[in-house]
Design a protein around this motif. Structure first.
Motif, PDB file in Angstrom:
ATOM      1  N   LYS A 172       0.832  -1.213   0.000  1.00 10.88           N
ATOM      2  CA  LYS A 172       0.000   0.000   0.000  1.00 10.88           C
ATOM      3  C   LYS A 172       0.863   1.259   0.000  1.00 10.88           C
ATOM      4  CE  LYS A 172      -3.559   2.337   2.667  1.00 10.88           C
ATOM      5  NZ  LYS A 172      -4.238   2.395   3.955  1.00 10.88           N
ATOM      6  N   GLU A 173       2.025   1.186   0.656  1.00 11.95           N
ATOM      7  CA  GLU A 173       2.956   2.316   0.708  1.00 11.95           C
ATOM      8  C   GLU A 173       3.850   2.381  -0.527  1.00 11.95           C
ATOM      9  OE1 GLU A 173       3.050   4.720   2.878  1.00 11.95           O
ATOM     10  OE2 GLU A 173       1.624   3.899   4.319  1.00 11.95           O
ATOM     11  N   ASN A 174       3.630   1.467  -1.488  1.00 13.87           N
ATOM     12  CA  ASN A 174       4.424   1.395  -2.726  1.00 13.87           C
ATOM     13  C   ASN A 174       5.905   1.114  -2.468  1.00 13.87           C
ATOM     14  OD1 ASN A 174       2.210   1.924  -4.502  1.00 13.87           O
ATOM     15  ND2 ASN A 174       2.325   4.055  -3.849  1.00 13.87           N
ATOM     16  N   ILE A 175       6.190   0.371  -1.411  1.00 14.92           N
ATOM     17  CA  ILE A 175       7.556  -0.025  -1.083  1.00 14.92           C
ATOM     18  C   ILE A 175       7.820  -1.427  -1.614  1.00 14.92           C
ATOM     19  CG2 ILE A 175       9.115  -0.554   0.851  1.00 14.92           C
ATOM     20  CD1 ILE A 175       7.696   1.762   2.366  1.00 14.92           C
ATOM     21  N   VAL A 176       6.786  -2.251  -1.612  1.00 15.87           N
ATOM     22  CA  VAL A 176       6.873  -3.634  -2.084  1.00 15.87           C
ATOM     23  C   VAL A 176       5.901  -3.820  -3.236  1.00 15.87           C
ATOM     24  CG1 VAL A 176       6.325  -6.030  -1.439  1.00 15.87           C
ATOM     25  CG2 VAL A 176       7.655  -4.599   0.106  1.00 15.87           C
ATOM     26  N   GLU A 177       6.326  -4.591  -4.226  1.00 16.40           N
ATOM     27  CA  GLU A 177       5.449  -4.942  -5.346  1.00 16.40           C
ATOM     28  C   GLU A 177       5.087  -6.410  -5.248  1.00 16.40           C
ATOM     29  OE1 GLU A 177       7.848  -3.901  -8.717  1.00 16.40           O
ATOM     30  OE2 GLU A 177       7.267  -1.790  -8.608  1.00 16.40           O
ATOM     31  N   ARG A 178       3.832  -6.707  -5.552  1.00 17.97           N
ATOM     32  CA  ARG A 178       3.324  -8.081  -5.538  1.00 17.97           C
ATOM     33  C   ARG A 178       3.042  -8.475  -6.980  1.00 17.97           C
ATOM     34  NH1 ARG A 178      -2.392  -9.994  -4.363  1.00 17.97           N
ATOM     35  NH2 ARG A 178      -2.125 -12.055  -3.477  1.00 17.97           N
ATOM     36  N   ASN A 179       3.706  -9.517  -7.431  1.00 21.15           N
ATOM     37  CA  ASN A 179       3.524  -9.986  -8.804  1.00 21.15           C
ATOM     38  C   ASN A 179       2.852 -11.351  -8.802  1.00 21.15           C
ATOM     39  OD1 ASN A 179       4.965  -7.760 -10.120  1.00 21.15           O
ATOM     40  ND2 ASN A 179       6.708  -8.567  -9.001  1.00 21.15           N
ATOM     41  N   ILE A 180       1.739 -11.458  -9.539  1.00 21.78           N
ATOM     42  CA  ILE A 180       0.969 -12.699  -9.621  1.00 21.78           C
ATOM     43  C   ILE A 180       1.190 -13.307 -11.001  1.00 21.78           C
ATOM     44  CG2 ILE A 180      -1.322 -13.725  -9.466  1.00 21.78           C
ATOM     45  CD1 ILE A 180      -2.123 -11.180  -7.843  1.00 21.78           C
ATOM     46  N   TYR A 181       1.561 -14.586 -11.012  1.00 24.10           N
ATOM     47  CA  TYR A 181       1.792 -15.298 -12.273  1.00 24.10           C
ATOM     48  C   TYR A 181       0.696 -16.336 -12.463  1.00 24.10           C
ATOM     49  CZ  TYR A 181       6.297 -13.057 -11.859  1.00 24.10           C
ATOM     50  OH  TYR A 181       7.288 -12.120 -11.735  1.00 24.10           O
ATOM     51  N   SER A 182       0.064 -16.304 -13.619  1.00 23.65           N
ATOM     52  CA  SER A 182      -1.043 -17.214 -13.926  1.00 23.65           C
ATOM     53  C   SER A 182      -0.511 -18.595 -14.283  1.00 23.65           C
ATOM     54  CB  SER A 182      -1.886 -16.655 -15.075  1.00 23.65           C
ATOM     55  OG  SER A 182      -2.454 -15.438 -14.713  1.00 23.65           O
ATOM     56  N   GLU A 183      -0.123 -19.307 -13.283  1.00 27.05           N
ATOM     57  CA  GLU A 183       0.345 -20.679 -13.434  1.00 27.05           C
ATOM     58  C   GLU A 183      -0.536 -21.549 -12.558  1.00 27.05           C
ATOM     59  OE1 GLU A 183       4.336 -20.480 -11.990  1.00 27.05           O
ATOM     60  OE2 GLU A 183       5.073 -19.388 -13.727  1.00 27.05           O
ATOM     61  N   PHE A 184      -0.310 -22.836 -12.632  1.00 29.61           N
ATOM     62  CA  PHE A 184      -1.019 -23.715 -11.715  1.00 29.61           C
ATOM     63  C   PHE A 184       0.006 -24.502 -10.920  1.00 29.61           C
ATOM     64  CE2 PHE A 184      -3.166 -27.495 -10.224  1.00 29.61           C
ATOM     65  CZ  PHE A 184      -4.279 -26.922  -9.649  1.00 29.61           C
ATOM     66  N   PRO A 185       0.062 -24.346  -9.628  1.00 31.78           N
ATOM     67  CA  PRO A 185      -0.716 -23.375  -8.843  1.00 31.78           C
ATOM     68  C   PRO A 185      -0.221 -21.950  -9.089  1.00 31.78           C
ATOM     69  CG  PRO A 185       0.858 -24.481  -7.417  1.00 31.78           C
ATOM     70  CD  PRO A 185       0.992 -25.107  -8.777  1.00 31.78           C
ATOM     71  N   VAL A 186      -1.052 -20.984  -8.749  1.00 35.03           N
ATOM     72  CA  VAL A 186      -0.710 -19.579  -8.945  1.00 35.03           C
ATOM     73  C   VAL A 186       0.561 -19.264  -8.158  1.00 35.03           C
ATOM     74  CG1 VAL A 186      -1.467 -17.209  -8.517  1.00 35.03           C
ATOM     75  CG2 VAL A 186      -3.096 -18.898  -9.347  1.00 35.03           C
ATOM     76  N   ARG A 187       1.462 -18.534  -8.795  1.00 33.68           N
ATOM     77  CA  ARG A 187       2.716 -18.148  -8.150  1.00 33.68           C
ATOM     78  C   ARG A 187       2.655 -16.657  -7.845  1.00 33.68           C
ATOM     79  NH1 ARG A 187       8.012 -16.907 -10.780  1.00 33.68           N
ATOM     80  NH2 ARG A 187       6.897 -17.365 -12.709  1.00 33.68           N
ATOM     81  N   ILE A 188       2.932 -16.292  -6.598  1.00 30.76           N
ATOM     82  CA  ILE A 188       2.950 -14.891  -6.177  1.00 30.76           C
ATOM     83  C   ILE A 188       4.338 -14.593  -5.633  1.00 30.76           C
ATOM     84  CG2 ILE A 188       1.956 -13.147  -4.652  1.00 30.76           C
ATOM     85  CD1 ILE A 188      -0.618 -14.868  -4.647  1.00 30.76           C
ATOM     86  N   GLU A 189       4.939 -13.533  -6.153  1.00 32.18           N
ATOM     87  CA  GLU A 189       6.266 -13.138  -5.714  1.00 32.18           C
ATOM     88  C   GLU A 189       6.250 -11.685  -5.249  1.00 32.18           C
ATOM     89  OE1 GLU A 189       9.065 -16.002  -8.463  1.00 32.18           O
ATOM     90  OE2 GLU A 189       8.813 -13.916  -9.065  1.00 32.18           O
ATOM     91  N   TYR A 190       7.117 -11.396  -4.300  1.00 34.87           N
ATOM     92  CA  TYR A 190       7.245 -10.051  -3.756  1.00 34.87           C
ATOM     93  C   TYR A 190       8.639  -9.527  -4.045  1.00 34.87           C
ATOM     94  CZ  TYR A 190       2.975 -11.126  -1.270  1.00 34.87           C
ATOM     95  OH  TYR A 190       1.683 -11.464  -0.966  1.00 34.87           O
ATOM     96  N   SER A 191       8.708  -8.257  -4.383  1.00 35.41           N
ATOM     97  CA  SER A 191       9.991  -7.610  -4.631  1.00 35.41           C
ATOM     98  C   SER A 191       9.887  -6.153  -4.183  1.00 35.41           C
ATOM     99  CB  SER A 191      10.368  -7.696  -6.105  1.00 35.41           C
ATOM    100  OG  SER A 191       9.376  -7.070  -6.898  1.00 35.41           O
ATOM    101  N   LEU A 192      11.033  -5.521  -4.054  1.00 37.67           N
ATOM    102  CA  LEU A 192      11.045  -4.109  -3.702  1.00 37.67           C
ATOM    103  C   LEU A 192      10.767  -3.264  -4.940  1.00 37.67           C
ATOM    104  CD1 LEU A 192      14.167  -3.923  -1.369  1.00 37.67           C
ATOM    105  CD2 LEU A 192      11.764  -3.890  -0.702  1.00 37.67           C
ATOM    106  N   SER A 193       9.959  -2.245  -4.781  1.00 43.30           N
ATOM    107  CA  SER A 193       9.741  -1.261  -5.846  1.00 43.30           C
ATOM    108  C   SER A 193      10.971  -0.349  -5.877  1.00 43.30           C
ATOM    109  CB  SER A 193       8.495  -0.442  -5.529  1.00 43.30           C
ATOM    110  OG  SER A 193       8.726   0.317  -4.346  1.00 43.30           O
ATOM    111  N   ASP A 194      10.996   0.592  -6.785  1.00 46.23           N
ATOM    112  CA  ASP A 194      12.090   1.561  -6.797  1.00 46.23           C
ATOM    113  C   ASP A 194      12.135   2.328  -5.470  1.00 46.23           C
ATOM    114  OD1 ASP A 194      12.895   0.820  -9.332  1.00 46.23           O
ATOM    115  OD2 ASP A 194      11.788   2.420 -10.342  1.00 46.23           O
ATOM    116  N   LYS A 195      10.972   2.647  -4.946  1.00 42.75           N
ATOM    117  CA  LYS A 195      10.889   3.334  -3.649  1.00 42.75           C
ATOM    118  C   LYS A 195      11.490   2.451  -2.549  1.00 42.75           C
ATOM    119  CE  LYS A 195       7.344   5.402  -0.631  1.00 42.75           C
ATOM    120  NZ  LYS A 195       5.895   5.666  -0.502  1.00 42.75           N
ATOM    121  N   GLY A 196      11.222   1.166  -2.594  1.00 44.03           N
ATOM    122  CA  GLY A 196      11.782   0.237  -1.621  1.00 44.03           C
ATOM    123  C   GLY A 196      13.278   0.049  -1.791  1.00 44.03           C
ATOM    124  N   LYS A 197      13.731  -0.038  -3.040  1.00 41.67           N
ATOM    125  CA  LYS A 197      15.163  -0.192  -3.312  1.00 41.67           C
ATOM    126  C   LYS A 197      15.951   1.022  -2.832  1.00 41.67           C
ATOM    127  CE  LYS A 197      14.450  -3.217  -7.260  1.00 41.67           C
ATOM    128  NZ  LYS A 197      14.346  -3.253  -8.726  1.00 41.67           N
TER     129      LYS A 197
END
Length: 109
Positions: A57-82
């Motif tokens: 919500k603070e735009n520090i972390v990005e959540r990426n959802i990949y349409s696979e089975f099972p669904v894969r969700i990954e977290y990374s730092l945004s530019d603000k987080g980096k």
């Protein structure tokens, strides 16, 4: 100077929430799946989820959802987080120089 204080307090409010520092430190090493972070950090899944949502919500972390089975969700730092990398590294340097090596044991007693 009047604008500095509320902004500083806001930043410290985010960074001082319990476990946020460790989550950010973990994500500085690169993209992670929720399950990896849950395994690596001494934090409950519910609280980890809560903190990740707050950081997203603070735009520090990005959540990426990949349409696979099972669904894969990954977290990374945004530019603000980096941009927090030098701040976190300096806190680590300060801790290495000024915090006793047995601090964790002392704080649990």
């Amino acid at each position: 100077m009047a604008d500095l204080c509320p902004r500083f307090e806001g930043a410290m409010g985010i960074l001082s929430k319990r476990w946020v520092g460790l989550i950010l430190f973990e994500l500085l090493n690169g993209t992670k799946r929720f399950s990896e972070m849950e395994t690596d950090l001494p934090i409950s899944g519910r609280l980890l989820s809560d903190r990740l949502k707050m950081l997203e919500k603070e735009n520090i972390v990005e959540r990426n959802i990949y349409s696979e089975f099972p669904v894969r969700i990954e977290y990374s730092l945004s530019d603000k987080g980096k941009a927090l990398k030098p701040v976190i590294q300096e806190i680590q340097n300060w801790a290495d120089n000024w915090m006793p090596s047995d601090y964790a044991e002392q704080s649990n007693t």
